[in-house]
Design an enzyme around this catalytic site. Structure first.
Site, PDB file in Angstrom:
ATOM      1  NE  ARG A  25      -4.400   0.252  -2.871  1.00  0.00           N
ATOM      2  CZ  ARG A  25      -5.290  -0.361  -2.124  1.00  0.00           C
ATOM      3  NH1 ARG A  25      -5.110  -1.612  -1.780  1.00  0.00           N
ATOM      4  NH2 ARG A  25      -6.339   0.276  -1.700  1.00  0.00           N
ATOM      5  CG  HIS A  77      -2.045   0.964   1.120  1.00  0.00           C
ATOM      6  ND1 HIS A  77      -1.861   2.325   1.163  1.00  0.00           N
ATOM      7  CD2 HIS A  77      -3.374   0.778   0.932  1.00  0.00           C
ATOM      8  CE1 HIS A  77      -3.034   2.932   1.020  1.00  0.00           C
ATOM      9  NE2 HIS A  77      -3.968   2.001   0.877  1.00  0.00           N
ATOM     10  CG  HIS A 115      -2.516  -3.070   1.823  1.00  0.00           C
ATOM     11  ND1 HIS A 115      -3.018  -2.661   3.040  1.00  0.00           N
ATOM     12  CD2 HIS A 115      -3.570  -2.981   0.950  1.00  0.00           C
ATOM     13  CE1 HIS A 115      -4.296  -2.326   2.909  1.00  0.00           C
ATOM     14  NE2 HIS A 115      -4.654  -2.533   1.652  1.00  0.00           N
TER      15      HIS A 115
END
Ligand code: SIN
Length: 485
Positions: free
Chosen positions: A271, A225, A329
């Site tokens: 991302r 993330h 993440h």
């Protein structure tokens, strides 16, 4: 001999939603290693992506998912998930989830990689709100038993058939039997030094399934993330992508925006791209997330939880630039399953983050994780029946083994460091080879000596790290979150 129609390991959104469905067909046991509320779902801030605006359409959501996933996705699974999305939002509304509203309509947020506003959310604590509603419903259901502080050690598998699982409960090891064992154990983030995941995300499900011989897929695709609080002495804390969806920008040590130079979508690129750009900029100095140009009242209203958490840490989201860095993440791969959650082992099912349906491809689109979890946990009940188990083989109970081995704490810290340093955002073959040798050595030296949950977790972390690193070594070319130089 204890038998249940359905045994679910894990108490996040997918485990509990499945439990509610399965309870219509039989007796359900939910085994969870901490308290029922302790799930990764509980930490999900953003929301659930679904086609809910009349200007949006399924093809756009499908295409955004495929672009983010570098077209490595299983298109059939993506299409199924996207088309089921709106129905499942209604299902959650029926259960009692109070999604944020504007003028009587769902207030839809935008996040990276989405061409439209399509994220249904509950303020900035969507996961927590859904989890609470599911827990209320599960607790009321007489067909559902919940065992907290109960740790699944291993699956009971012989001849590629799962008969149940061995658990650790109240300090005792016991075998539980069922013709439908469902793994909904969540992610693996704790194998990295820096992660947005809670301490429970130790890869238990993937490690257990791999030991039992289940097929794994896409384990190299660990998503980082982009924006997790990175301030010395302060605990890492997720700063939702929804902040960038509402106009927050990323700035380098000179106070300049840098994302447009990396991607024309700027801060709202997928991302993997944003994380790599931040990683590059961090080599020159600190990187910040800044939303202070927006009215303070708007920020506090839209992000009350993030605002309050940062305030506790001495930072003001309405005034300060917030120092950030990427952190592990989400596991895009996992236990290979079909659209009905069926793994390669008979009677063993998986969904949510622990499973790989192929919907995320090489990099998950923001807010597609809760969507996947809710869609597939609703879907699989249609194909699973409670069956009578016959001819159950004998299974030996786990006994602590080994004399001298690496301490739990030390083994854990070694794994985290190796994964962060050598199997991180930017990888190369030399480092991956170094990592695998070290991890195999740790695995050989670490033994579970006690009946403590954390001892088992560490074994699972080591073995999960090996699975990720082996998969990364096999993929020679960059794709999505797997970036090699
Ligand atoms: C976030 O709010 O940025 C996390 C949600 C997600 O992982 O999709």
């Amino acid at each position: 001999m204890k038998k249940y129609d359905f045994i679910i390991v894990g108490s996040g959104i997918s485990g509990l939603n499945f439990a509610l469905n399965a309870a219509k067909k039989g007796q359900v046991l939910v085994v969870t290693k901490k308290k029922i509320i302790n799930s990764t779902t509980n930490y999900a801030q953003g929301g659930i992506a679904a086609v809910l605006d009349e200007l949006d359409d399924f093809n756009k959501h499908i295409e955004d998912t495929l672009i983010a996933g570098s077209y490595h996705n299983n298109k059939k699974a993506v299409t199924f998930m996207v088309k089921e999305g709106p129905k499942l939002i209604n299902h959650l509304l029926d259960l009692g989830v109070k999604f944020s509203n504007k003028n009587g309509n769902l207030q839809l947020a935008r996040e990276g990689g989405h061409s439209m506003r399509r994220i249904a959310h509950v303020g900035d604590r969507t996961g927590h709100s859904i989890e609470k509603v599911l827990i209320e419903n599960v607790r009321k259901n007489k067909n559902i038993t919940i065992w907290e502080d109960s740790f699944a050690i291993d699956l009971l598998v012989k001849n590629n058939t799962c008969y149940g699982l061995q658990i650790l409960r109240n300090g005792r090891v016991e075998n539980l039997f069922s013709s439908a064992v469902i793994l909904a154990t969540g992610g693996v983030g704790q194998i990295y030094k820096h992660t947005s995941n809670p301490s429970i995300s130790t890869g238990d499900g993937v490690a257990m399934a791999a030991r039992a011989g289940a097929k794994m897929e896409d384990m190299e695709f660990v998503q980082f993330h982009p924006t997790v609080l990175n301030s010395p002495g302060k605990k890492r804390f997720l700063l939702s992508e929804a902040l960038r969806g509402e106009g927050a920008t990323l700035k380098n040590h000179k106070g300049e925006r840098f994302m447009p130079k990396y991607d024309k979508r700027g801060e709202l690129a997928p991302r993997d791209i944003v994380s790599r750009a931040i990683f590059e900029e961090l080599k020159k100095g600190p990187v910040y997330l800044d939303i202070s140009h927006k009215p303070a009242s708007e920020i506090k209203k839209r992000f009350p939880y993030i605002f309050a958490e940062l305030k506790k840490k001495g930072l003001d989201l309405t005034k300060n630039k917030i120092p950030i860095s990427p952190a592990a993440h989400y596991m895009c791969g996992g236990i290979k399953v079909d659209l009905h959650g069926q793994s390669s082992i008979k009677n063993l099912y998986a969904f949510g983050e622990v499973a790989c349906t192929g919907v995320h491809g090489a990099n998950r689109l923001a807010s597609n994780s809760l969507l996947e979890a809710i869609v597939f946990s609703n879907q699989i009940i249609q194909s699973i029946k409670a069956k009578k188990l016959v001819n159950i083989p004998d299974f030996a109970n786990f006994k602590p083994t080994g004399s001298q081995c690496l301490s739990n704490k030390y083994a854990k810290s070694l794994v985290k460091k190796i994964m962060w340093d050598y199997v991180g955002i930017i990888r190369n073959e030399k480092d991956l080879k170094k990592a695998i040798l070290k991890l195999i050595e740790i695995d050989a030296k670490y033994c579970v000596k006690t009946n403590k949950i954390s001892d088992f977790e560490t074994k699972n972390m080591i073995q999960t790290a090996i699975l990720v690193t082996k998969a990364a070594l096999k993929r020679k070319k960059s794709l999505g979150c797997h970036f090699v130089i």
